[in-house]
Structures are given as structure tokens and as C-alpha cells.
Motif scaffolding. Structure first.
Motif, short mmCIF file in Angstrom:
data_model
loop_
_atom_site.label_atom_id
_atom_site.label_comp_id
_atom_site.label_asym_id
_atom_site.label_seq_id
_atom_site.Cartn_x
_atom_site.Cartn_y
_atom_site.Cartn_z
N UNK A 37 0.84 -1.20 0.00
CA UNK A 37 0.00 0.00 0.00
C UNK A 37 0.87 1.25 0.00
N UNK A 38 1.94 1.25 0.77
CA UNK A 38 2.84 2.41 0.79
C UNK A 38 3.54 2.59 -0.56
N UNK A 39 3.83 1.49 -1.25
CA UNK A 39 4.47 1.59 -2.56
C UNK A 39 3.52 2.23 -3.57
N UNK A 40 2.24 2.03 -3.40
CA UNK A 40 1.26 2.66 -4.31
C UNK A 40 1.09 4.14 -3.97
N UNK A 41 1.05 4.44 -2.68
CA UNK A 41 0.79 5.82 -2.25
C UNK A 41 2.00 6.72 -2.46
N UNK A 42 3.18 6.25 -2.06
CA UNK A 42 4.39 7.08 -2.10
C UNK A 42 5.08 6.89 -3.45
N UNK A 43 5.18 7.95 -4.26
CA UNK A 43 5.85 7.80 -5.55
C UNK A 43 7.36 7.74 -5.36
N UNK A 44 8.03 6.97 -6.21
CA UNK A 44 9.48 6.86 -6.16
C UNK A 44 10.06 7.87 -7.16
N UNK A 45 10.93 8.79 -6.70
CA UNK A 45 11.48 9.78 -7.65
C UNK A 45 12.42 9.10 -8.64
#
Length: 83
Positions: A37-45
Motif C-alpha cells: 500500500x505504501x508503494x502505491x501511495x508514495x511515488x518513487x522519484x
């Protein structure tokens, strides 16, 4: 009468190996779900060192597709003989 009441904590049996395995498996599953869920919410720059992808030529990327008749548009069977 007061001596008849037993206020000691009830005896709880030790958890078995399978119960422990189930408990820790559920904890690991919950942690994995939180990470997803955090991988979906937080974008990776994106890193600036990565080379930009070369734009493809539109003519090269488009390929002619074969026409496939859909199931709802089947040709009707001819019931009469052609003369």
C-alpha cells in the motif's frame, strides 16, 4: 462463602508450533500488505542519471492488425442454394 470463590487467572495452554507459525505468518502478511500500500501511495522519484528512452518512430511502432471477425458478427449461413 468467600473462600469458595477462585480468583486465580485461568490456565492458558502454551501455543503449539502450528499456532505460532500461523501467528507470525499473519504478522508477515500484514507487513507485506502495508509495504504494498505504501508503494502505491508514495511515488518513487526517478534518478537523473537514467537516460531518457528514445522516442519510437510512429510508423515503425504501428503494425497492421489482422481483421478478426467477432463472435457476435458471424456470417449468416445461407439456407437457400444459389442458382
Amino acid at each position: 462463602m468467600a473462600s469458595d470463590l477462585d480468583f486465580s487467572p485461568p490456565e492458558v495452554p502454551e501455543p503449539t508450533f502450528l499456532e505460532n507459525l500461523l501467528r507470525y505468518g499473519l504478522f508477515l502478511g500484514a507487513i507485506f500488505q502495508l509495504i504494498c500500500v505504501l508503494a502505491i501511495i508514495v511515488p518513487i522519484p526517478k534518478s537523473s542519471e537514467a537516460e531518457p528512452a528514445e522516442p519510437r518512430n510512429v510508423e515503425v511502432s504501428r503494425r497492421p492488425k489482422a481483421v478478426v471477425p467477432s463472435a457476435s458478427k458471424r456470417p449468416k449461413k445461407e439456407t437457400k442454394k444459389k442458382r
